[in-house]
Design an enzyme around this catalytic site. Sequence first.
Site, PDB file in Angstrom:
ATOM      1  N   CYS A 112     -60.951 -34.538  18.192  1.00 35.06           N
ATOM      2  CA  CYS A 112     -62.319 -34.915  17.805  1.00 35.06           C
ATOM      3  C   CYS A 112     -62.372 -36.220  16.996  1.00 35.06           C
ATOM      4  CB  CYS A 112     -62.982 -33.796  17.020  1.00 35.06           C
ATOM      5  SG  CYS A 112     -63.105 -32.269  17.968  1.00 35.06           S
ATOM      6  N   HIS A 245     -69.072 -36.993  13.309  1.00 38.74           N
ATOM      7  CA  HIS A 245     -68.661 -36.171  14.455  1.00 38.74           C
ATOM      8  C   HIS A 245     -69.552 -34.927  14.458  1.00 38.74           C
ATOM      9  CE1 HIS A 245     -66.592 -33.649  17.169  1.00 38.74           C
ATOM     10  NE2 HIS A 245     -66.008 -32.900  16.247  1.00 38.74           N
ATOM     11  N   ASN A 275     -70.527 -29.625  20.461  1.00 39.30           N
ATOM     12  CA  ASN A 275     -69.393 -30.434  20.016  1.00 39.30           C
ATOM     13  C   ASN A 275     -68.726 -31.043  21.249  1.00 39.30           C
ATOM     14  OD1 ASN A 275     -66.972 -31.452  19.128  1.00 39.30           O
ATOM     15  ND2 ASN A 275     -66.435 -29.667  17.874  1.00 39.30           N
TER      16      ASN A 275
HETATM   17  N1  ACO Z   1     -71.664 -14.705  18.510  1.00 35.58           N
HETATM   18  C1  ACO Z   1     -71.850 -13.629  17.723  1.00 35.58           C
HETATM   19  N2  ACO Z   1     -70.947 -13.238  16.817  1.00 35.58           N
HETATM   20  C2  ACO Z   1     -69.814 -13.960  16.718  1.00 35.58           C
HETATM   21  C3  ACO Z   1     -69.566 -15.091  17.513  1.00 35.58           C
HETATM   22  C4  ACO Z   1     -70.557 -15.446  18.442  1.00 35.58           C
HETATM   23  N3  ACO Z   1     -70.418 -16.518  19.249  1.00 35.58           N
HETATM   24  N4  ACO Z   1     -68.362 -15.595  17.179  1.00 35.58           N
HETATM   25  C5  ACO Z   1     -67.874 -14.836  16.203  1.00 35.58           C
HETATM   26  N5  ACO Z   1     -68.734 -13.829  15.924  1.00 35.58           N
HETATM   27  C6  ACO Z   1     -68.630 -12.781  14.941  1.00 35.58           C
HETATM   28  C7  ACO Z   1     -67.204 -12.564  14.456  1.00 35.58           C
HETATM   29  O1  ACO Z   1     -66.510 -11.710  15.334  1.00 35.58           O
HETATM   30  C8  ACO Z   1     -67.429 -11.926  13.114  1.00 35.58           C
HETATM   31  O2  ACO Z   1     -67.731 -10.553  13.290  1.00 35.58           O
HETATM   32  P1  ACO Z   1     -67.159  -9.444  12.262  1.00 35.58           P
HETATM   33  O3  ACO Z   1     -67.757  -9.805  10.937  1.00 35.58           O
HETATM   34  O4  ACO Z   1     -67.674  -8.190  12.841  1.00 35.58           O
HETATM   35  O5  ACO Z   1     -65.663  -9.580  12.296  1.00 35.58           O
HETATM   36  C9  ACO Z   1     -68.697 -12.585  12.594  1.00 35.58           C
HETATM   37  O6  ACO Z   1     -69.339 -13.163  13.752  1.00 35.58           O
HETATM   38  C10 ACO Z   1     -68.449 -13.682  11.592  1.00 35.58           C
HETATM   39  O7  ACO Z   1     -67.429 -14.532  12.086  1.00 35.58           O
HETATM   40  P2  ACO Z   1     -66.897 -15.755  11.255  1.00 35.58           P
HETATM   41  O8  ACO Z   1     -65.791 -16.399  12.002  1.00 35.58           O
HETATM   42  O9  ACO Z   1     -66.648 -15.302   9.848  1.00 35.58           O
HETATM   43  O10 ACO Z   1     -68.200 -16.676  11.284  1.00 35.58           O
HETATM   44  P3  ACO Z   1     -68.449 -17.994  10.483  1.00 35.58           P
HETATM   45  O11 ACO Z   1     -69.633 -17.839   9.644  1.00 35.58           O
HETATM   46  O12 ACO Z   1     -67.208 -18.533   9.857  1.00 35.58           O
HETATM   47  O13 ACO Z   1     -68.868 -18.994  11.658  1.00 35.58           O
HETATM   48  C11 ACO Z   1     -67.916 -20.749  12.980  1.00 35.58           C
HETATM   49  C12 ACO Z   1     -67.937 -19.273  12.698  1.00 35.58           C
HETATM   50  C13 ACO Z   1     -69.281 -21.203  13.506  1.00 35.58           C
HETATM   51  C14 ACO Z   1     -66.847 -21.027  14.036  1.00 35.58           C
HETATM   52  C15 ACO Z   1     -67.598 -21.500  11.670  1.00 35.58           C
HETATM   53  O14 ACO Z   1     -66.439 -20.957  11.059  1.00 35.58           O
HETATM   54  C16 ACO Z   1     -67.401 -22.954  11.897  1.00 35.58           C
HETATM   55  O15 ACO Z   1     -68.333 -23.664  12.144  1.00 35.58           O
HETATM   56  N6  ACO Z   1     -66.163 -23.438  11.745  1.00 35.58           N
HETATM   57  C17 ACO Z   1     -65.865 -24.804  12.035  1.00 35.58           C
HETATM   58  C18 ACO Z   1     -65.380 -24.819  13.411  1.00 35.58           C
HETATM   59  C19 ACO Z   1     -65.711 -26.082  14.132  1.00 35.58           C
HETATM   60  O16 ACO Z   1     -66.624 -26.798  13.850  1.00 35.58           O
HETATM   61  N7  ACO Z   1     -64.893 -26.291  15.115  1.00 35.58           N
HETATM   62  C20 ACO Z   1     -65.095 -27.372  15.969  1.00 35.58           C
HETATM   63  C21 ACO Z   1     -63.806 -27.930  16.363  1.00 35.58           C
HETATM   64  S1  ACO Z   1     -63.043 -28.738  15.068  1.00 35.58           S
HETATM   65  C22 ACO Z   1     -63.939 -30.030  14.835  1.00 35.58           C
HETATM   66  O17 ACO Z   1     -64.555 -30.558  15.718  1.00 35.58           O
HETATM   67  C23 ACO Z   1     -63.964 -30.473  13.481  1.00 35.58           C
END
Ligand code: ACO
Length: 318
Positions: A112, A245, A275
């Site tokens: 990214c 980004h 993304n």
């Molecule tokens: N839909 C519904 N529920 C979901 C989904 C989904 N798509 N994905 C995960 N869940 C559930 C999980 O299983 C979890 O359930 P549980 O509590 O029963 O175990 C719950 O939602 C919470 O999951 P978390 O992973 O704790 O959710 P979080 O609030 O951290 O959000 C996310 C997840 C959006 C991925 C966040 O961590 C994030 O934005 N991280 C950054 C990742 C990113 O931007 N990556 C891009 C690539 S890297 C880059 O470009 C920089």
Amino acid sequence: MYSKIIGTGSYLPGKVLTNYDLEKIVDTSHDWIFTRSGIVERHIAAEGELASDLAEQASRRAIEAAGISVEDIDLVIVATTTPDQIFPSTACILQDKLGIKQGAAFDVQAVCSGFVYALNTADLFIRGGQARNALVVGTEVLSRLLNWEDRTTCVLFGDGAGAVVLQASETPGILSAKLHADGHHRGMLQATGHIGKGAVQGDPFIKMDGQAVFKFAVKVLSEVVEEVLAENQLQGSDIDWLVPHQANIRIMEATAKKLGLSMDNVVVTVAHHGNTSAASIPLALDTAVRDGRIRPGQHVLLEAVGGGFTWGAILLRW
Ligand code: ACO
């Protein structure tokens, strides 16, 4: 000698996949995706549509906006994590599709952060006198690396391409750039698959520790934007446009807050693009240039973080 962006272009594939469409594919909801990431929809490349095809469209628009011709381009750098083939580089394929016969062409792989890495590299080529007109492209068909049964990743990414023409200039242009990497963190976000025995070995799909990525991204982005501002004796309030980004609206908000910037000064396209990895910054940049937000004389700050881990920032006077 400095370098200056003289034209931007972008391209999104025709097929749009909304959060509501995803509800029918995996156990997710529009509300979950939108609240956690800010994403509403993303574009998905058609079967057979390659990174170089998206790049060609974006590049033609950037070259037209720059008012130059393909004969003037003496450097092509393509940032991509989803190249057309193992080799030759997508940059060489793009160069051929555009009919460019002269200069160097190569790919940059920094996931990214790829566009920031590529733009910094092109700036150094120009300032070193080795190129005058560089085509710098970020292009991705990331949908090919998604496991559509893994709701933790497939809802976040999209396909697209963005391009800029960077030209030698007696005035800046690019004021400064800072790049970083720390391979120790490579396990937080990766696709471990590789080619062997005539087939993909290992897991070809993106795997991510979302929470770890989130925390790491917020920390290093805050540090690198401060670093680039300090070098120019500028403060957050001097920035007219932050073009981050486009991974996640909450990461962008955290960086803006750290800079003391209102979200009104942040170019946000994640809602409609998702993304798009290396393509996200040039896509956002082109959007804000074409709708008239980014104007000559303004300070524009680009920042990115991605797999590797890699991260960086570039400060420009438009
Ligand atoms: N839909 C519904 N529920 C979901 C989904 C989904 N798509 N994905 C995960 N869940 C559930 C999980 O299983 C979890 O359930 P549980 O509590 O029963 O175990 C719950 O939602 C919470 O999951 P978390 O992973 O704790 O959710 P979080 O609030 O951290 O959000 C996310 C997840 C959006 C991925 C966040 O961590 C994030 O934005 N991280 C950054 C990742 C990113 O931007 N990556 C891009 C690539 S890297 C880059 O470009 C920089």
